[in-house]
Design a protein around this motif. Structure first.
Motif, short mmCIF file in Angstrom:
data_model
loop_
_atom_site.label_atom_id
_atom_site.label_comp_id
_atom_site.label_asym_id
_atom_site.label_seq_id
_atom_site.Cartn_x
_atom_site.Cartn_y
_atom_site.Cartn_z
N ARG A 204 0.87 -1.06 0.03
CA ARG A 204 0.36 -0.12 -0.40
C ARG A 204 1.43 1.28 -0.08
O ARG A 204 1.52 1.00 0.86
CB ARG A 204 -1.12 0.17 1.09
CG ARG A 204 -2.47 -1.11 1.34
CD ARG A 204 -2.88 -0.98 2.13
NE ARG A 204 -2.32 -1.22 3.43
CZ ARG A 204 -2.59 -1.31 5.02
NH1 ARG A 204 -3.28 -0.56 5.35
NH2 ARG A 204 -2.07 -1.87 5.21
N HIS A 326 -6.04 7.38 10.63
CA HIS A 326 -7.97 7.63 11.56
C HIS A 326 -8.68 8.07 12.36
O HIS A 326 -7.78 7.14 13.19
CB HIS A 326 -8.95 6.84 10.26
CG HIS A 326 -8.84 6.22 8.55
ND1 HIS A 326 -7.68 6.26 8.46
CD2 HIS A 326 -9.05 6.33 7.93
CE1 HIS A 326 -7.50 5.49 7.55
NE2 HIS A 326 -8.76 5.52 6.82
N LEU A 340 -14.11 -0.81 10.75
CA LEU A 340 -12.43 0.04 9.81
C LEU A 340 -11.31 -0.81 9.73
O LEU A 340 -11.25 -1.47 8.55
CB LEU A 340 -12.56 2.04 9.86
CG LEU A 340 -11.64 2.19 9.51
CD1 LEU A 340 -12.53 2.78 8.63
CD2 LEU A 340 -10.51 2.94 9.39
N GLU A 343 -12.20 -3.58 7.84
CA GLU A 343 -11.67 -3.80 6.46
C GLU A 343 -10.70 -3.13 5.42
O GLU A 343 -10.31 -3.61 4.02
CB GLU A 343 -13.17 -2.34 5.94
CG GLU A 343 -14.24 -2.75 5.93
CD GLU A 343 -15.30 -1.10 6.09
OE1 GLU A 343 -14.03 -0.22 4.90
OE2 GLU A 343 -15.57 -0.96 6.71
N LYS A 344 -10.27 -2.84 6.65
CA LYS A 344 -8.96 -2.10 6.11
C LYS A 344 -8.30 -1.83 4.53
O LYS A 344 -8.20 -1.83 3.97
CB LYS A 344 -7.62 -3.16 5.58
CG LYS A 344 -6.37 -2.98 5.93
CD LYS A 344 -5.21 -4.15 6.72
CE LYS A 344 -4.42 -4.82 5.68
NZ LYS A 344 -3.25 -5.31 5.73
N PRO A 345 -9.59 -0.44 4.33
CA PRO A 345 -9.15 0.13 3.18
C PRO A 345 -7.59 0.42 3.12
O PRO A 345 -7.40 0.69 4.34
CB PRO A 345 -10.05 1.72 3.65
CG PRO A 345 -9.54 1.22 5.14
CD PRO A 345 -9.82 0.36 5.54
N ARG A 346 -7.53 0.77 1.40
CA ARG A 346 -5.93 1.11 1.54
C ARG A 346 -5.30 2.07 2.01
O ARG A 346 -3.64 2.08 2.21
CB ARG A 346 -5.70 1.31 -0.23
CG ARG A 346 -6.35 -0.71 -0.84
CD ARG A 346 -5.69 -0.37 -1.89
NE ARG A 346 -4.57 -0.11 -2.75
CZ ARG A 346 -3.43 -0.81 -2.30
NH1 ARG A 346 -4.10 -2.45 -1.75
NH2 ARG A 346 -2.20 -0.73 -2.78
N ASP A 347 -5.54 3.32 2.30
CA ASP A 347 -4.73 4.60 2.90
C ASP A 347 -4.61 4.60 4.48
O ASP A 347 -4.42 5.10 5.53
CB ASP A 347 -5.83 5.65 2.67
CG ASP A 347 -7.49 5.61 2.93
OD1 ASP A 347 -8.25 5.11 3.76
OD2 ASP A 347 -7.74 7.18 3.31
N LEU A 348 -5.80 2.80 5.73
CA LEU A 348 -5.36 3.04 6.42
C LEU A 348 -4.05 2.51 6.84
O LEU A 348 -3.84 1.93 6.96
CB LEU A 348 -6.74 1.73 6.94
CG LEU A 348 -7.07 1.50 8.68
CD1 LEU A 348 -7.67 2.55 9.62
CD2 LEU A 348 -7.25 0.18 8.48
#
Ligand code: NDP
Ligand code: ZN
Length: 357
Positions: A204, A326, A340, A343-348
């Motif tokens: 990432r 975040h 969250l 889910e681990k969004p790419r910007d986390l």
């Protein structure tokens, strides 16, 4: 009637929810603490959604928090109600034989220094119990905000522990596999311990940027091909002196053994949530005679460790703000923050919930 507290719990494997239960009781050596800031950890995800430590019913989650002392036991010497404290994720029994043998983190049995959200309710409750307060709490320095300080409870000591287990020396070339929040702290730890080249493995871009900020000299994307080949290419076929592992799966050790030089050391802090065996390649391991050392560990907890790590932040040698991508405000946001993390969004990199500044 006994006082009740609210907490975000694992109801069973695969399910979380808010519950009410009786407030914890304070033993003579212990403290009760209310969280001021708390963060979910990938370990909470392994625990709930992979069932990595087995079934737990209505156990309050969380092991990363700073807080305010609400009550102390009659034998506690150094802490009092109102003190703002850093609470390590690992809270050993300091009088145990394992502690006397130098492995307090395993006091009472393997991994048993890890109590919050494992053997007892964690820090995602309105009040939580800390055993052996004098050995396990550290005063939160005024200069460190509660959000950043929460990273000192688990991410910093765990990531640094990979660097310690790999026994990094001045000038070493190091590969850090995994640059989530733990791996980023392995990079920072390796850098502080004097590594020269630090090859950081992740996919990432935001993590890669943060890794560069913490001292990585090269980024390797494991999605672009075999990381062993990529490491050998970047090191003129020589491999690396040391490897820190803070990501991957049961096959990652195989790659680490292949890329490390004879005499090299591998430090693993990755929590393997699934799979039955870890693979070590026989020939690359010198048929058992390579002097390639594999070290693994749960982070050391306790007061002294917290105080020392906090001093690195106080002196400006470690900046934890880039970890906190975040931010949430209020106790009730713990659920959103945990989901969250799942889910681990790419910007986390890391979510943080500030309850009270
Ligand atoms: P993350 O999931 O945020 O990070 C994992 C990292 O590994 C990411 O950089 C990811 O890359 C990378 N990765 C994933 N798959 C591979 C692969 N096949 N090969 C190489 N790299 C890969 O986790 P955390 O940083 O939060 O935690 C790391 C581990 O440490 C977890 O297992 C956690 O449970 C454990 N842990 C251990 C503790 C201890 O005391 N030993 C305490 C706390 C945590 P990308 O996402 O960029 O694709
Ligand atoms: Zn953790």
């Amino acid at each position: 009637m006994a006082k009740k507290i609210k907490g975000l719990a694992m109801r069973k494997i695969g399910e979380i929810g808010w519950i009410e239960k009786e407030a914890p009781k304070c033993g003579p050596l212990d403290a009760l603490v209310k969280p001021l800031a708390a963060a979910p950890c990938s370990s909470d995800i392994h625990t709930v959604w992979e069932g990595a430590i087995g079934e737990r019913t209505d156990m309050i989650l969380g092991h990363e928090a700073v807080g305010e002392v609400v009550e102390v036991g009659s034998m506690v010497k150094d802490f009092k109600p109102g003190d703002r404290v850093i609470v390590p994720a690992i809270t050993p029994d300091w009088m145990s034989r394992e502690a006397q043998a130098g492995f307090a983190t395993h006091s009472g049995g393997m991994l048993a220094g890890w109590k919050f959200s494992n053997f007892k309710d964690g820090v995602f409750g309105e009040l939580f119990h800390v055993n052996e307060a004098d050995g396990n709490l550290a005063i939160l320095p005024d200069s460190i905000p509660v959000a950043e300080a929460t990273m000192i409870t688990d991410m910093v000591p765990t990531g640094f522990h990979a660097a310690e287990l790999a026994d990094i020396k001045l000038g070493d070339t190091v590969c850090c596999i995994g640059i989530g929040p733990v791996g980023l702290m392995s990079v920072a730890g390796a850098n502080l311990m004097g590594a020269s080249h630090i090859l950081a493995v992740g996919s990432r871009p935001d993590c890669a940027n943060a890794a560069r900020g913490y001292g990585a000299t090269d980024i390797i994307n494991y999605k672009n091909g075999d990381i062993v080949e990529q490491v050998l290419e970047k090191t003129d076929g020589k491999g690396v002196d040391k490897v820190c592992i803070a990501g991957g799966d049961v096959h990652t050790m195989e790659q680490a053994v292949k890329m490390v030089k004879p005499g090299g050391k591998i430090g693993n802090v990755n929590y393997l949530g699934s799979g039955d065996y870890v693979f070590v390649p026989r020939v690359d391991w010198g048929c058992g005679m390579s002097h390639k050392f594999i070290h693994c560990g749960l982070m050391p907890g306790g007061r002294l460790r917290m105080e020392k790590l906090a001093s690195l932040v106080e002196t400006g040698k470690l900046n934890l703000s880039p970890m906190l991508t975040h931010r949430f405000k209020g106790f009730d946001k713990l659920e959103e923050a945990l989901l969250l993390m799942k889910e681990k969004p790419r910007d986390l990199i890391k979510p943080i919930v500030v309850i009270e500044e």
